[in-house]
Design a protein around this motif. Sequence first.
Motif, PDB file in Angstrom:
ATOM      1  N   SER A 234      81.448  64.314  62.575  1.00  0.00           N
ATOM      2  CA  SER A 234      80.374  65.126  61.689  1.00  0.00           C
ATOM      3  C   SER A 234      80.192  64.781  60.157  1.00  0.00           C
ATOM      4  O   SER A 234      79.315  64.922  59.538  1.00  0.00           O
ATOM      5  CB  SER A 234      80.831  66.580  61.683  1.00  0.00           C
ATOM      6  N   LYS A 235      81.241  63.792  59.959  1.00  0.00           N
ATOM      7  CA  LYS A 235      81.465  63.217  58.605  1.00  0.00           C
ATOM      8  C   LYS A 235      80.638  61.856  58.577  1.00  0.00           C
ATOM      9  O   LYS A 235      80.401  61.375  57.547  1.00  0.00           O
ATOM     10  CB  LYS A 235      82.613  62.852  58.010  1.00  0.00           C
ATOM     11  N   MET A 236      80.042  61.384  59.631  1.00  0.00           N
ATOM     12  CA  MET A 236      79.407  60.132  59.625  1.00  0.00           C
ATOM     13  C   MET A 236      77.950  60.064  59.062  1.00  0.00           C
ATOM     14  O   MET A 236      77.494  61.137  59.109  1.00  0.00           O
ATOM     15  CB  MET A 236      79.342  59.704  61.352  1.00  0.00           C
ATOM     16  N   LYS A 237      77.719  58.980  58.524  1.00  0.00           N
ATOM     17  CA  LYS A 237      76.426  58.873  57.817  1.00  0.00           C
ATOM     18  C   LYS A 237      75.222  58.889  58.856  1.00  0.00           C
ATOM     19  O   LYS A 237      73.980  59.486  58.691  1.00  0.00           O
ATOM     20  CB  LYS A 237      76.302  57.707  57.046  1.00  0.00           C
ATOM     21  N   VAL A 238      75.461  58.505  59.960  1.00  0.00           N
ATOM     22  CA  VAL A 238      74.430  58.299  61.135  1.00  0.00           C
ATOM     23  C   VAL A 238      75.017  59.069  62.432  1.00  0.00           C
ATOM     24  O   VAL A 238      76.127  59.223  62.497  1.00  0.00           O
ATOM     25  CB  VAL A 238      73.997  56.855  61.210  1.00  0.00           C
ATOM     26  N   SER A 239      74.033  59.177  63.339  1.00  0.00           N
ATOM     27  CA  SER A 239      74.622  59.419  64.835  1.00  0.00           C
ATOM     28  C   SER A 239      75.370  58.313  65.325  1.00  0.00           C
ATOM     29  O   SER A 239      75.467  57.162  65.002  1.00  0.00           O
ATOM     30  CB  SER A 239      73.185  59.698  65.564  1.00  0.00           C
ATOM     31  N   THR A 240      75.982  58.970  66.288  1.00  0.00           N
ATOM     32  CA  THR A 240      77.054  57.774  67.093  1.00  0.00           C
ATOM     33  C   THR A 240      76.300  56.945  67.883  1.00  0.00           C
ATOM     34  O   THR A 240      76.827  55.477  67.960  1.00  0.00           O
ATOM     35  CB  THR A 240      77.931  58.698  68.031  1.00  0.00           C
ATOM     36  N   GLU A 241      75.146  57.119  68.173  1.00  0.00           N
ATOM     37  CA  GLU A 241      74.168  56.027  68.999  1.00  0.00           C
ATOM     38  C   GLU A 241      73.809  55.112  68.086  1.00  0.00           C
ATOM     39  O   GLU A 241      73.992  53.688  68.168  1.00  0.00           O
ATOM     40  CB  GLU A 241      73.056  56.895  69.777  1.00  0.00           C
ATOM     41  N   GLU A 242      73.203  55.335  66.736  1.00  0.00           N
ATOM     42  CA  GLU A 242      73.061  54.220  65.869  1.00  0.00           C
ATOM     43  C   GLU A 242      74.209  53.621  65.439  1.00  0.00           C
ATOM     44  O   GLU A 242      74.097  52.201  65.190  1.00  0.00           O
ATOM     45  CB  GLU A 242      72.140  54.948  64.652  1.00  0.00           C
ATOM     46  N   PHE A 243      75.255  54.199  65.089  1.00  0.00           N
ATOM     47  CA  PHE A 243      76.636  53.715  64.538  1.00  0.00           C
ATOM     48  C   PHE A 243      77.034  52.594  65.720  1.00  0.00           C
ATOM     49  O   PHE A 243      77.257  51.404  65.123  1.00  0.00           O
ATOM     50  CB  PHE A 243      77.813  54.745  64.458  1.00  0.00           C
ATOM     51  N   CYS A 244      77.062  52.678  66.857  1.00  0.00           N
ATOM     52  CA  CYS A 244      77.422  51.930  67.952  1.00  0.00           C
ATOM     53  C   CYS A 244      76.443  50.768  67.955  1.00  0.00           C
ATOM     54  O   CYS A 244      76.868  49.678  68.412  1.00  0.00           O
ATOM     55  CB  CYS A 244      77.706  52.621  69.256  1.00  0.00           C
ATOM     56  N   GLN A 245      75.174  51.053  67.927  1.00  0.00           N
ATOM     57  CA  GLN A 245      74.080  50.122  67.860  1.00  0.00           C
ATOM     58  C   GLN A 245      74.528  49.030  66.935  1.00  0.00           C
ATOM     59  O   GLN A 245      74.256  47.659  67.074  1.00  0.00           O
ATOM     60  CB  GLN A 245      72.851  50.480  67.930  1.00  0.00           C
ATOM     61  N   ASN A 246      74.727  49.312  65.893  1.00  0.00           N
ATOM     62  CA  ASN A 246      75.252  48.461  64.561  1.00  0.00           C
ATOM     63  C   ASN A 246      76.368  47.539  64.722  1.00  0.00           C
ATOM     64  O   ASN A 246      76.175  46.597  64.443  1.00  0.00           O
ATOM     65  CB  ASN A 246      75.433  49.169  63.249  1.00  0.00           C
ATOM     66  N   LEU A 247      77.445  48.180  65.279  1.00  0.00           N
ATOM     67  CA  LEU A 247      78.734  47.596  65.988  1.00  0.00           C
ATOM     68  C   LEU A 247      78.348  46.627  66.817  1.00  0.00           C
ATOM     69  O   LEU A 247      78.812  45.420  66.898  1.00  0.00           O
ATOM     70  CB  LEU A 247      79.544  48.596  66.252  1.00  0.00           C
ATOM     71  N   LYS A 248      77.532  46.767  67.793  1.00  0.00           N
ATOM     72  CA  LYS A 248      77.110  45.982  68.860  1.00  0.00           C
ATOM     73  C   LYS A 248      76.205  44.526  68.161  1.00  0.00           C
ATOM     74  O   LYS A 248      76.418  43.548  68.581  1.00  0.00           O
ATOM     75  CB  LYS A 248      75.916  46.615  69.913  1.00  0.00           C
ATOM     76  N   GLU A 249      75.230  44.922  67.125  1.00  0.00           N
ATOM     77  CA  GLU A 249      74.827  43.813  66.640  1.00  0.00           C
ATOM     78  C   GLU A 249      75.542  43.281  65.210  1.00  0.00           C
ATOM     79  O   GLU A 249      75.036  42.319  64.621  1.00  0.00           O
ATOM     80  CB  GLU A 249      73.442  44.291  65.795  1.00  0.00           C
ATOM     81  N   LEU A 250      76.731  43.544  65.333  1.00  0.00           N
ATOM     82  CA  LEU A 250      77.876  43.344  64.142  1.00  0.00           C
ATOM     83  C   LEU A 250      76.844  43.298  62.905  1.00  0.00           C
ATOM     84  O   LEU A 250      77.027  42.540  62.005  1.00  0.00           O
ATOM     85  CB  LEU A 250      78.029  41.590  64.382  1.00  0.00           C
ATOM     86  N   ASN A 251      76.398  44.300  62.687  1.00  0.00           N
ATOM     87  CA  ASN A 251      75.697  44.755  61.354  1.00  0.00           C
ATOM     88  C   ASN A 251      76.476  45.583  60.593  1.00  0.00           C
ATOM     89  O   ASN A 251      76.654  46.895  60.885  1.00  0.00           O
ATOM     90  CB  ASN A 251      74.217  45.316  61.531  1.00  0.00           C
ATOM     91  N   PHE A 252      77.349  45.135  59.551  1.00  0.00           N
ATOM     92  CA  PHE A 252      78.177  45.946  58.928  1.00  0.00           C
ATOM     93  C   PHE A 252      77.681  46.298  57.679  1.00  0.00           C
ATOM     94  O   PHE A 252      77.985  46.120  56.622  1.00  0.00           O
ATOM     95  CB  PHE A 252      79.469  45.281  58.829  1.00  0.00           C
ATOM     96  N   SER A 253      76.611  47.189  57.589  1.00  0.00           N
ATOM     97  CA  SER A 253      76.181  47.914  56.426  1.00  0.00           C
ATOM     98  C   SER A 253      76.533  49.199  55.923  1.00  0.00           C
ATOM     99  O   SER A 253      76.916  50.035  56.615  1.00  0.00           O
ATOM    100  CB  SER A 253      74.350  48.106  56.729  1.00  0.00           C
ATOM    101  N   GLU A 254      76.873  49.226  54.565  1.00  0.00           N
ATOM    102  CA  GLU A 254      77.178  50.334  53.928  1.00  0.00           C
ATOM    103  C   GLU A 254      76.486  51.608  54.371  1.00  0.00           C
ATOM    104  O   GLU A 254      76.780  52.616  53.795  1.00  0.00           O
ATOM    105  CB  GLU A 254      77.478  50.126  52.672  1.00  0.00           C
ATOM    106  N   GLU A 255      75.270  51.273  54.179  1.00  0.00           N
ATOM    107  CA  GLU A 255      74.169  52.445  54.523  1.00  0.00           C
ATOM    108  C   GLU A 255      74.325  53.181  55.879  1.00  0.00           C
ATOM    109  O   GLU A 255      74.035  54.486  56.092  1.00  0.00           O
ATOM    110  CB  GLU A 255      72.659  51.916  54.498  1.00  0.00           C
ATOM    111  N   CYS A 256      75.137  52.606  56.788  1.00  0.00           N
ATOM    112  CA  CYS A 256      75.271  53.129  58.201  1.00  0.00           C
ATOM    113  C   CYS A 256      76.693  53.588  58.281  1.00  0.00           C
ATOM    114  O   CYS A 256      77.204  54.455  59.188  1.00  0.00           O
ATOM    115  CB  CYS A 256      75.023  52.267  59.321  1.00  0.00           C
ATOM    116  N   MET A 257      77.710  52.962  57.603  1.00  0.00           N
ATOM    117  CA  MET A 257      79.007  53.305  57.789  1.00  0.00           C
ATOM    118  C   MET A 257      80.079  53.067  56.449  1.00  0.00           C
ATOM    119  O   MET A 257      79.315  52.388  55.623  1.00  0.00           O
ATOM    120  CB  MET A 257      79.763  52.413  58.944  1.00  0.00           C
TER     121      MET A 257
END
Length: 504
Positions: A72-95
Amino acid sequence: KIHWGAHYEEPHADSVFSSLNHEILFNPDLLKEMLSAESAPAVTRRKSLAKKPAGISILDGSRAQNLAIVMSKMKVSTEEFCQNLKELNFSEECMSPDDVELLIHVLPTAEENKKLIEYKDRVADLRDVEQNVMPFCVLHKGVVRMKVAKFALSHVTMYQAVKDRCEVLKLASEQVRTSVQFREMLGVVLKVGNFINHGVKEMVEGAIRGISVESLSSLASFKTGAVSTMHFLCLSFMSKDFNFFQDLKVSMSHVHEASKEKFVLLKGSIEAFASEVEMAKRQLLMLLDEDDPELEIGEEREAELRLVISEWVKEKEDLQEAGEEAFKACCESQKYFSISDRAQADPNASEAFFVHIASFLDLFQEAWLEIQRNPRKWDDFAEKAGLQLQREKRRSLPVMTQVNSDGRSTESATGSTTLARRSLRRGDSAMQARPSQRRLSTRDSVSRRPVAFVASLSGGDLPPRSEVASIRKQITRSLLNSVYSAVAQQRLDCPAVNLRRGSS
């Protein structure tokens, strides 16, 4: 029918019911209409809402609750969070590093993950918590990706924090060696020790040539009654410069912070950062080099990530170099103030070096402030020794130069300005006794002085534009000085006027 305690006999004269007004407004038709069975509103019962099916529960209650709180404290949904991890996109806007750290500790275990994977084709049948955590279960090497993401998001903060600690040690080492005020204090301390221990005032043969830093604090404990040699040190410098202690604090501004640093902890922080860099580098290279069809990054993104790895390595090497320079600077400063070869060889002396100096500065500050709070108590000592304690200087008006009507320039004496200020604090009785002719003549002379000043500067011609600013400044100073001189002269003439009137 209302069931109540009724009384049908005539009430006695002292009762409240005997004085009631029976002519008040009462409408029986309204009462009938409101209480009749036909007009009463029908009472409807609330329909029970059917509970939404909870779905299949795989995780136990406490595990599901912890996961729900973290997600519940995450900035984005779990689907979007995991998609950024899959793309190795470590953006502060998402996590954020904190989100990643919490997720690593509450993710499903291997056994729970195995049970959840069985429902990856029927996610809608699961409970809300299980549905939200499913993207982490199907993510390839999710924990490894999150560890890399955590370091990528926090390495700048970690690097800067450790680098600042190294810089403080370097700056403090430089300050203790270059501080003019601290060097003067050490010279006086040497003379104090030679005079007390050997009765000599100068550096003669057999006198003390150096003292250990840890013995500086003993000046506060060598005392007679409430007066210590630390007070003597403060009085000596206070008689020379009232702002000496302020200058000393500025010149030694990093010493106290350096005294709180532990060398072992600082070395551990540098080594921990180096280990984090090597771990993140190895894990990211593993993700980039493996043949993973789910790795959804292009060649450009891969080149950027390899450049990020080189930056991590550069930060590690820079931090190791900064640590070596800081420790070397502290060791050299400690040796610079050592009085023997044995003290120079002590490996623990460098860490305690700033502690001793900071403790000495604290004791010096305590004695200095004690004298400032009650200066009269210490004036007797200074006067007997032929010294005069410096007081805090008050701001005064600068000495001004005025040009008279004949072209000659004169400087206003500080005494006339002081007299003008003192005269302003006197009573207004003398002001009322001033002759009107004297006011007019003084006012005319004051008004003529700026004109004469301008004429003497310009010579009758207009000055060049480049000199206008300086001429205006000189005119202002001359005008102010004329006002001060006129007020002082008028105040000084007032007592004489009163005497003449009294005698007449």
